[in-house]
Design an enzyme around this catalytic site. Structure first.
Site, short mmCIF file in Angstrom:
data_model
loop_
_atom_site.label_atom_id
_atom_site.label_comp_id
_atom_site.label_asym_id
_atom_site.label_seq_id
_atom_site.Cartn_x
_atom_site.Cartn_y
_atom_site.Cartn_z
N TRP A 31 0.86 -1.19 0.00
CA TRP A 31 0.00 0.00 0.00
C TRP A 31 0.89 1.23 0.00
O TRP A 31 1.81 1.34 0.81
CB TRP A 31 -0.86 -0.06 1.26
N HIS A 107 -7.31 4.13 3.05
CA HIS A 107 -7.74 4.38 1.68
C HIS A 107 -7.32 5.76 1.19
O HIS A 107 -7.35 6.74 1.94
CB HIS A 107 -9.25 4.23 1.56
N TRP A 108 -6.90 5.83 -0.09
CA TRP A 108 -6.57 7.07 -0.77
C TRP A 108 -7.59 7.35 -1.87
O TRP A 108 -8.06 6.44 -2.54
CB TRP A 108 -5.19 6.99 -1.43
N ASP A 124 -12.75 8.39 -6.60
CA ASP A 124 -12.53 7.38 -5.57
C ASP A 124 -12.63 5.99 -6.19
O ASP A 124 -13.64 5.63 -6.79
CB ASP A 124 -13.58 7.53 -4.46
N CYS A 167 -5.12 1.48 -4.05
CA CYS A 167 -5.82 2.77 -4.02
C CYS A 167 -4.87 3.95 -4.22
O CYS A 167 -5.21 4.94 -4.88
CB CYS A 167 -6.59 2.93 -2.72
#
Length: 216
Positions: A31, A107-108, A124, A167
């Site tokens: 991530w 989350h990004w 998103d 993400c």
């Protein structure tokens, strides 16, 4: 995400400082952290869109987190150097972390302000789960953009990730797409710009980019 020692510095680029541990995060299935995303935003602003620096601002993840969560009156002084009121496009990486002092989040996503339409767009890759975070950030920013009140961010139809770790890659690619489409008139549609293949390719190419910049 892999847990490794920070190691030595591999790259100092404008305001970004990357360690060995950051570089390892570019290998799937890791991530991306704020340092990698912050570096790529700096690269977009100072290389890819260098000729448009007076038109666009890629806001670093740590500054975006500050905008989203800080409640003090000093925020205006903090943001003044960014000259957001003069930019045609403001691009931010939104994180789900609710703490101003501790790293984290799961989350990004990408928030984009377009002055020409006086509107925020939110990209998103996971069913708009960062909507509330994007709303907080856009509400805070409105005062510093020198525009009338702005409605809630528009949730954009965009490619969706198929795993739990990409993400951050979608975030930076959405950012690059938004700037390329607005400033350079890129005719590609988003679904062709951000694909499973371009996401995987971005990880490899960014590793190569960092290594090349570290030599120069």
């Amino acid at each position: 995400m892999a847990v490794v020692e920070e190691g030595h510095t591999v790259l100092s680029y404008h305001n970004s400082l990357l360690k060995e541990s950051d570089l390892l995060l570019l290998q799937a299935p890791n991530w991306l952290n704020d340092k990698i995303i912050g570096f790529y935003f700096e690269y977009l602003e100072n290389a890819v869109f260098l000729d448009d620096k007076d038109k666009v601002c890629f806001v670093s993840p740590d500054v975006t987190q500050f905008i989203k969560l800080y409640e003090g009156p000093e925020i205006g002084i903090f943001l003044e150097p960014l000259m957001l009121s003069e930019k045609e496009l403001v691009v931010l990486a939104i994180n789900s972390n609710a703490s101003l002092t501790n790293s984290g989040g799961t989350h990004w996503s990408t928030l984009v302000f377009e002055r020409s339409i006086n509107s925020f767009k939110h990209y998103d890759s996971c069913c708009s789960i960062n909507h509330e975070e994007a709303l907080k950030c856009s509400s805070k920013l409105t005062t510093f953009l020198n525009v009338p009140s702005i409605s809630k961010p528009t949730e954009m139809e965009c490619p969706q990730q198929r795993n739990s770790h990409d993400c951050g890659v979608y975030c930076v690619l959405f950012a690059q797409y938004a700037a390329s489409a607005k400033l350079h008139g890129d005719p590609k549609v988003l679904k062709d710009f951000v694909t499973k293949e371009t996401v995987s390719k971005w990880r490899t190419e960014t590793q190569t980019l960092i290594k090349s910049l570290s030599v120069n």
